[in-house]
Design a protein around this motif. Structure first.
Motif, PDB file in Angstrom:
ATOM      1  N   GLU A   1       0.843  -1.200   0.000  1.00 56.85           N
ATOM      2  CA  GLU A   1       0.000   0.000   0.000  1.00 56.85           C
ATOM      3  C   GLU A   1       0.873   1.242   0.000  1.00 56.85           C
ATOM      4  O   GLU A   1       1.784   1.376   0.826  1.00 56.85           O
ATOM      5  CB  GLU A   1      -0.927   0.033   1.213  1.00 56.85           C
ATOM      6  N   ALA A   2       0.591   2.154  -0.904  1.00 57.46           N
ATOM      7  CA  ALA A   2       1.302   3.434  -0.973  1.00 57.46           C
ATOM      8  C   ALA A   2       0.269   4.558  -0.978  1.00 57.46           C
ATOM      9  O   ALA A   2      -0.731   4.489  -1.697  1.00 57.46           O
ATOM     10  CB  ALA A   2       2.165   3.504  -2.222  1.00 57.46           C
ATOM     11  N   GLU A   3       0.511   5.568  -0.163  1.00 62.69           N
ATOM     12  CA  GLU A   3      -0.390   6.722  -0.113  1.00 62.69           C
ATOM     13  C   GLU A   3       0.432   8.002  -0.131  1.00 62.69           C
ATOM     14  O   GLU A   3       1.439   8.113   0.572  1.00 62.69           O
ATOM     15  CB  GLU A   3      -1.268   6.682   1.137  1.00 62.69           C
ATOM     16  N   ASN A   4      -0.002   8.960  -0.946  1.00 60.24           N
ATOM     17  CA  ASN A   4       0.664  10.256  -1.032  1.00 60.24           C
ATOM     18  C   ASN A   4      -0.371  11.363  -0.902  1.00 60.24           C
ATOM     19  O   ASN A   4      -1.424  11.327  -1.560  1.00 60.24           O
ATOM     20  CB  ASN A   4       1.410  10.392  -2.359  1.00 60.24           C
ATOM     21  N   LEU A   5      -0.080  12.323  -0.043  1.00 56.30           N
ATOM     22  CA  LEU A   5      -0.984  13.439   0.218  1.00 56.30           C
ATOM     23  C   LEU A   5      -0.238  14.746  -0.005  1.00 56.30           C
ATOM     24  O   LEU A   5       0.872  14.937   0.493  1.00 56.30           O
ATOM     25  CB  LEU A   5      -1.516  13.362   1.649  1.00 56.30           C
ATOM     26  N   PHE A   6      -0.863  15.656  -0.745  1.00 55.11           N
ATOM     27  CA  PHE A   6      -0.314  16.990  -0.989  1.00 55.11           C
ATOM     28  C   PHE A   6      -1.357  18.003  -0.532  1.00 55.11           C
ATOM     29  O   PHE A   6      -2.516  17.936  -0.941  1.00 55.11           O
ATOM     30  CB  PHE A   6       0.018  17.166  -2.469  1.00 55.11           C
ATOM     31  N   LYS A   7      -0.931  18.959   0.298  1.00 55.33           N
ATOM     32  CA  LYS A   7      -1.904  19.828   0.949  1.00 55.33           C
ATOM     33  C   LYS A   7      -1.356  21.238   1.107  1.00 55.33           C
ATOM     34  O   LYS A   7      -0.164  21.430   1.390  1.00 55.33           O
ATOM     35  CB  LYS A   7      -2.258  19.249   2.327  1.00 55.33           C
ATOM     36  N   VAL A   8      -2.236  22.236   0.913  1.00 57.79           N
ATOM     37  CA  VAL A   8      -1.900  23.644   1.141  1.00 57.79           C
ATOM     38  C   VAL A   8      -3.013  24.277   1.962  1.00 57.79           C
ATOM     39  O   VAL A   8      -4.203  24.125   1.637  1.00 57.79           O
ATOM     40  CB  VAL A   8      -1.738  24.416  -0.188  1.00 57.79           C
ATOM     41  N   ASP A   9      -2.651  24.962   3.057  1.00 59.11           N
ATOM     42  CA  ASP A   9      -3.617  25.662   3.914  1.00 59.11           C
ATOM     43  C   ASP A   9      -3.153  27.095   4.128  1.00 59.11           C
ATOM     44  O   ASP A   9      -1.972  27.337   4.435  1.00 59.11           O
ATOM     45  CB  ASP A   9      -3.751  24.966   5.267  1.00 59.11           C
ATOM     46  N   TYR A  10      -4.081  28.033   3.992  1.00 54.73           N
ATOM     47  CA  TYR A  10      -3.766  29.451   4.200  1.00 54.73           C
ATOM     48  C   TYR A  10      -4.760  30.033   5.201  1.00 54.73           C
ATOM     49  O   TYR A  10      -5.978  29.870   5.055  1.00 54.73           O
ATOM     50  CB  TYR A  10      -3.853  30.211   2.879  1.00 54.73           C
ATOM     51  N   THR A  11      -4.239  30.692   6.232  1.00 56.33           N
ATOM     52  CA  THR A  11      -5.066  31.319   7.263  1.00 56.33           C
ATOM     53  C   THR A  11      -4.716  32.799   7.347  1.00 56.33           C
ATOM     54  O   THR A  11      -3.538  33.146   7.507  1.00 56.33           O
ATOM     55  CB  THR A  11      -4.832  30.656   8.634  1.00 56.33           C
ATOM     56  N   HIS A  12      -5.749  33.649   7.233  1.00 58.59           N
ATOM     57  CA  HIS A  12      -5.522  35.094   7.247  1.00 58.59           C
ATOM     58  C   HIS A  12      -6.481  35.756   8.235  1.00 58.59           C
ATOM     59  O   HIS A  12      -7.660  35.926   7.950  1.00 58.59           O
ATOM     60  CB  HIS A  12      -5.726  35.693   5.861  1.00 58.59           C
ATOM     61  N   PRO A  13      -5.988  36.136   9.442  1.00 63.86           N
ATOM     62  CA  PRO A  13      -6.811  36.933  10.358  1.00 63.86           C
ATOM     63  C   PRO A  13      -6.767  38.395   9.908  1.00 63.86           C
ATOM     64  O   PRO A  13      -5.707  39.021   9.910  1.00 63.86           O
ATOM     65  CB  PRO A  13      -6.116  36.749  11.719  1.00 63.86           C
ATOM     66  N   PHE A  14      -7.925  38.942   9.534  1.00 64.41           N
ATOM     67  CA  PHE A  14      -7.959  40.341   9.113  1.00 64.41           C
ATOM     68  C   PHE A  14      -8.084  41.281  10.306  1.00 64.41           C
ATOM     69  O   PHE A  14      -7.869  42.483  10.184  1.00 64.41           O
ATOM     70  CB  PHE A  14      -9.117  40.559   8.143  1.00 64.41           C
TER      71      PHE A  14
ATOM     72  N   ASP B   1      -8.560  40.847  15.043  1.00 63.55           N
ATOM     73  CA  ASP B   1      -8.640  39.895  16.148  1.00 63.55           C
ATOM     74  C   ASP B   1      -9.932  39.094  16.101  1.00 63.55           C
ATOM     75  O   ASP B   1     -10.005  37.996  16.662  1.00 63.55           O
ATOM     76  CB  ASP B   1      -8.557  40.632  17.489  1.00 63.55           C
ATOM     77  N   ALA B   2     -10.949  39.592  15.427  1.00 61.77           N
ATOM     78  CA  ALA B   2     -12.244  38.918  15.414  1.00 61.77           C
ATOM     79  C   ALA B   2     -12.484  38.116  14.140  1.00 61.77           C
ATOM     80  O   ALA B   2     -13.103  37.046  14.187  1.00 61.77           O
ATOM     81  CB  ALA B   2     -13.369  39.944  15.592  1.00 61.77           C
ATOM     82  N   PHE B   3     -12.003  38.615  12.982  1.00 61.83           N
ATOM     83  CA  PHE B   3     -12.314  37.984  11.699  1.00 61.83           C
ATOM     84  C   PHE B   3     -11.127  37.171  11.180  1.00 61.83           C
ATOM     85  O   PHE B   3      -9.995  37.676  11.130  1.00 61.83           O
ATOM     86  CB  PHE B   3     -12.690  39.053  10.655  1.00 61.83           C
ATOM     87  N   THR B   4     -11.410  35.941  10.757  1.00 64.15           N
ATOM     88  CA  THR B   4     -10.387  35.073  10.176  1.00 64.15           C
ATOM     89  C   THR B   4     -10.951  34.367   8.946  1.00 64.15           C
ATOM     90  O   THR B   4     -12.095  33.907   8.946  1.00 64.15           O
ATOM     91  CB  THR B   4      -9.910  34.020  11.195  1.00 64.15           C
ATOM     92  N   TRP B   5     -10.125  34.275   7.923  1.00 61.92           N
ATOM     93  CA  TRP B   5     -10.503  33.588   6.692  1.00 61.92           C
ATOM     94  C   TRP B   5      -9.506  32.465   6.434  1.00 61.92           C
ATOM     95  O   TRP B   5      -8.296  32.634   6.584  1.00 61.92           O
ATOM     96  CB  TRP B   5     -10.487  34.591   5.530  1.00 61.92           C
ATOM     97  N   GLU B   6     -10.010  31.292   6.073  1.00 64.17           N
ATOM     98  CA  GLU B   6      -9.173  30.132   5.755  1.00 64.17           C
ATOM     99  C   GLU B   6      -9.554  29.609   4.377  1.00 64.17           C
ATOM    100  O   GLU B   6     -10.718  29.628   3.997  1.00 64.17           O
ATOM    101  CB  GLU B   6      -9.355  29.009   6.766  1.00 64.17           C
ATOM    102  N   LEU B   7      -8.569  29.118   3.655  1.00 65.03           N
ATOM    103  CA  LEU B   7      -8.850  28.380   2.433  1.00 65.03           C
ATOM    104  C   LEU B   7      -7.703  27.425   2.184  1.00 65.03           C
ATOM    105  O   LEU B   7      -6.588  27.595   2.706  1.00 65.03           O
ATOM    106  CB  LEU B   7      -9.057  29.305   1.232  1.00 65.03           C
ATOM    107  N   GLY B   8      -7.966  26.388   1.387  1.00 65.71           N
ATOM    108  CA  GLY B   8      -6.926  25.414   1.109  1.00 65.71           C
ATOM    109  C   GLY B   8      -7.420  24.318   0.191  1.00 65.71           C
ATOM    110  O   GLY B   8      -8.589  24.292  -0.213  1.00 65.71           O
ATOM    111  N   SER B   9      -6.521  23.435  -0.150  1.00 62.24           N
ATOM    112  CA  SER B   9      -6.870  22.296  -0.994  1.00 62.24           C
ATOM    113  C   SER B   9      -5.929  21.151  -0.693  1.00 62.24           C
ATOM    114  O   SER B   9      -4.857  21.342  -0.101  1.00 62.24           O
ATOM    115  CB  SER B   9      -6.792  22.666  -2.479  1.00 62.24           C
ATOM    116  N   GLN B  10      -6.324  19.946  -1.109  1.00 63.60           N
ATOM    117  CA  GLN B  10      -5.456  18.792  -0.954  1.00 63.60           C
ATOM    118  C   GLN B  10      -5.784  17.740  -2.015  1.00 63.60           C
ATOM    119  O   GLN B  10      -6.873  17.727  -2.591  1.00 63.60           O
ATOM    120  CB  GLN B  10      -5.560  18.180   0.438  1.00 63.60           C
ATOM    121  N   TYR B  11      -4.806  16.873  -2.263  1.00 65.13           N
ATOM    122  CA  TYR B  11      -4.966  15.795  -3.234  1.00 65.13           C
ATOM    123  C   TYR B  11      -4.358  14.542  -2.620  1.00 65.13           C
ATOM    124  O   TYR B  11      -3.200  14.557  -2.176  1.00 65.13           O
ATOM    125  CB  TYR B  11      -4.260  16.157  -4.533  1.00 65.13           C
ATOM    126  N   VAL B  12      -5.143  13.476  -2.554  1.00 66.72           N
ATOM    127  CA  VAL B  12      -4.706  12.227  -1.932  1.00 66.72           C
ATOM    128  C   VAL B  12      -4.785  11.104  -2.961  1.00 66.72           C
ATOM    129  O   VAL B  12      -5.820  10.922  -3.615  1.00 66.72           O
ATOM    130  CB  VAL B  12      -5.570  11.869  -0.710  1.00 66.72           C
TER     131      VAL B  12
END
Length: 794
Positions: free
Chosen positions: A426-439, A441-452
């Protein structure tokens, strides 16, 4: 309507995310020097944090250098400065001036506090549970039951989580739980791999239980996510520990942990080796209710392993804002399984027709390795403004051969001796990117993607002894290939004020699954796209009382062994097969949680509801005395539950932890004109007492109960068992001696019955009592940390 609802919620999330796009561009430099108030010497590596004046939440922070000097860049223009270091009283600076974009704190003197360290330890022991917007966090570092234990044993002490005798993990009584390591899938948590075997008690910092995961996490796992956070030693200099363990049944190991940290590099490694044996007593009854013939089987199965494990990794701090991490893990197991099962066949008059025993001799070599590369980019404006890119690859192999011999002691029969061969990869490969941007102290935006990408090949063959020669059994031999690719993208937006917070998100996942039976030339392909919205909110009514609510949409994709139609012939009268045509389960989950905190008592109560479509159930059929069990999609399941967790500090030396879970469910479905509609309930409870004795001795006792429950075709029995542990610190806390006993009364027995008009099946399995004795010693700047060999699940 459900799809329309998900589209509307998805658009709402995107609108919400865009609406939060605002940021401040002004940069301020905060600098100063931290000194010992008594001696005037610099305080190395003191922590300096900038806090929001209103919420007191951290904005950003830094660590002083070896001279006690620090500098912090921030875009905020209204904040407090808090300076702390172990062994000193914290100091908060509220008044300062900003001149030309610079805040010069000057020399800051901290006063020594010799009692602080003990107080921190006590708080750490009391504060096992923390609550965040979309998760519950259980700190297990001071949990005595983890001493000398594996990750599975630790999980079994976490409220809401249960680990069966076979090592199957459930959350609130349901399977389909996704296990993560540091927020990412890992071969260490794979059911086909070592099943958390390389994760030992000393390595675990905390466990996050996420019953309603936000869109940031994989939608995989209908019951939720369990995220195991591994410790990473942040102390500069050289740290290390060594551990020796022994146990009954055989469980002997030695482990060494080393860590070397400089200003730029952090090199960490672990080396372990040992031998373990896990006997399992089992009993089965197969009764044909048409002709009243019975086949009884009873025996002990063994799987003994000599194991080696090596981990090496490094963090490279390119500068203050960029960190690269590269690690590798290699493990090798040499396995043998000398097992014996005694059989008897009875006729309609309950007279013995024949008796025989079946012996198994199994040998296997199991190599396993994993690489993990990660790049983390921090930004100057906020400590939580990050970009994280990672790649994880893993491989697990099994080269196994088994010999099965049947010897008749009474009567005659036509059973042949058999041989099996398994070549599994069994072989498994995961590629992932995550971005977190607090604009802010109260507001935060996240986005990202991954491929498995998951590729599996299972080459399995069975040969029967005929006329003194072994002939391959074509009906039981095949090459099964499994390939699954999942692409995902997500976005979330959150607002969190001092009293109230909300987090919305949506995740898109595209699945491409292909299976192929090479010998029979049968292939199966499934492609589907799904949207998974999530919504979480929290309200802090007062300092003592908070309320949380959440919704998430989940999926459970069939695993390799759910799909593979071929099986192990260890017991050829109780056969479990897979189903290549199995479809995924889909679950909508709702939850309302209340948290009540007092000085000596904390309570957490939750009401939850789950609606699952295309439920996967294991259906048993009966033919010629043989029970065949196969997973099948059957109808829907609606489950409503109540959960209560509590902790009471009765005295400085006595603490109680307890939890209670009750659920009732309604099953609706049919298979081949047979209705499977019914309603049932189940409850479980656990009570744990931790006693602090003089001379640095801790004792822990826990009792567990799980009620019986009706299943689709029968019933599972109740379970009652207790665990015990005692720990003694020696050598000024550098050394630890520990003794633990799992299932003290050897009463944890898993029993199940299948009751149908044409047949009756009974099965039971017992692992028995486990006793472990360990010693560990920390050197350099390290503390004593136990290493223990854990156990495979497959």
């Amino acid at each position: 309507m459900k799809f329309v609802y998900k589209i509307v919620l998805s658009l709402s999330v995107l609108f919400f995310s865009v609406a939060t796009l605002k940021a401040q561009e002004t940069n301020i430099l905060v600098k100063g020097e931290v000194l010992n108030g008594q001696t005037g010497a610099p305080i190395e590596f003191a922590s300096v944090a900038l806090l929001n004046k209103t919420t007191k939440k951290p904005i950003t922070g830094a660590t002083a250098d070896i001279q006690g000097l620090f500098e912090i860049q921030t875009s905020a223009n209204s904040f407090l400065v808090e300076i702390s270091s172990i062994g000193f009283n914290n100091l908060t600076i509220k008044e300062f001036s900003i001149e030309n974009g610079v805040v010069n704190i000057g020399q800051v003197k901290l006063e020594e506090n010799n009692m602080l360290f003990e107080e921190v330890v006590v708080r750490a022991e009391k504060s096992q549970t923390e609550f965040e917007l979309d998760k519950r966090v259980f700190n297990v570092g001071k949990d005595l039951s983890t001493t000398g234990a594996s990750a599975l044993e630790i999980l079994n002490n976490v409220p809401s989580v249960n680990v069966s005798i076979e090592g199957e993990i459930s959350l609130r009584g349901s399977g389909g739980v996704q296990i993560l390591i540091n927020g990412k899938p890992s071969v260490m948590a794979s059911g086909e791999g070592n099943a958390l075997g390389t994760i030992t008690a000393d390595m675990i910092e905390k466990i996050e239980v996420i019953t309603n995961p936000s869109a940031k996490y994989d939608a995989e796992g209908t019951s939720g996510i369990i995220n195991i956070i591994i410790k990473k030693d942040e102390r500069k200099g050289f740290n290390g520990s060594v551990s020796l363990n022994t146990g009954i049944p055989d469980s002997h190991s030695i482990g060494i942990s080393l860590n070397r940290r400089t200003e730029k590099f952090n090199l960490f490694s672990q080396l372990g080796a040992g031998y373990r044996s896990l006997p399992s007593k089992m009993e089965n009854i197969n009764q044909d209710l048409v002709n009243n013939e019975i086949i009884n089987s009873k025996g002990t199965e063994y799987r003994n392993e000599t194991f080696y494990n090596f981990i090496l990794g490094t963090d490279y701090h390119l500068n203050e804002y960029n960190v690269f991490t590269l690690s590798g893990n290699f493990a090798y197991e040499i396995e043998d399984g000398p097992s014996r099962t005694d059989y008897s066949m009875l006729d309609a008059q309950n007279q013995v027709v024949s008796e025989w025993y079946r012996e198994e001799a199994t040998e296997a070599n199991n190599p396993k390795y994993q690489y993990d590369f990660q790049y983390k980019r921090d930004f100057k404006d906020h400590k939580d403004h990050t970009l994280l890119a990672s790649a994880v690859g893993s491989f697990f192999g099994k080269d196994q051969s088994s010999q099965f011999g049947n010897t008749y002691t009474f009567g005659t029969g036509d059973l042949n001796d058999q041989q099996t061969r398994t070549n599994f990869k069994e072989a498994e490969n995961l590629f992932k990117v995550d971005y977190t941007h607090p604009f802010s102290d109260a507001f935060t935006w996240e986005l990202g993607s991954q491929y498995v990408i998951n590729d599996v090949s299972n080459d399995y063959s069975v040969s029967d002894e005929i006329g003194g020669e072994y002939v391959e059994n074509a009906a039981l031999t095949n090459l099964f290939e499994y390939n699954q690719k999942v692409f995902a993208a997500y976005t979330t937006g959150s607002y969190e004020a001092e009293k109230w917070g909300v987090k919305l998100g949506v995740r898109m996942e595209s699945t491409d699954l292909n299976t192929y039976l090479a010998t029979t030339n049968v292939s199966n392909s499934q492609k589907y796209n799904n949207l998974f919205p999530s919504l979480h909110t929290t309200l802090k009514v007062s300092k003592e009382f908070s309320v949380q609510a959440g919704y998430s949409s989940r999926i459970y994709r069939p695993r390799l062994w759910d799909l593979n139609p071929f099986f192990n012939i260890r017991n050829n009268f109780n056969v479990r097969t897979g189903n290549p045509e199995l479809l995924p389960e889909y679950t909508d989950s709702y939850e309302l949680t209340a948290i009540y905190l007092l000085d000596k008592l904390s309570l957490n109560g939750a009401i939850y509801y789950r609606m699952t479509d295309d439920v996967v159930e294991r259906i048993s059929t009966f033919e010629d005395g043989v029970t065949y069990t196969k997973p099948t999609n059957i109808g829907t399941n609606k489950s409503t539950g109540l959960e209560i967790n509590g902790k009471l500090t009765a005295a400085k030396w006595l603490t109680f932890n307890g939890d209670f879970n009750y659920s009732m469910f309604k099953r609706e479905g049919s298979l081949e004109a047979v209705l499977f509609d019914f309603s049932a309930d189940r409850w479980s409870t656990r009570l744990n007492a931790k006693i602090g004795l003089p001379k640095d001795i801790d004792v822990e006792v826990s009792g567990n109960y799980r009620s019986k429950v009706r299943t689709l075709q029968g019933e599972e029995s109740q379970q009652v068992y207790a665990d015990f542990g005692i720990r003694k610190k020696i050598l000024k806390g550098r050394g630890v001696v520990n003794l633990s006993v799992r299932d003290v009364l050897a009463s944890r027995i898993g029993k199940s019955e299948t009751v149908q008009p044409e047949f009756y099946v009974y099965s039971s399995r017992q692992r028995g009592r486990f006793i472990a004795l360990g010693f560990s010693y920390g050197f350099g700047k390290g503390e004593a940390m136990e290493y223990s060999g854990a156990r495979r699940r497959n």
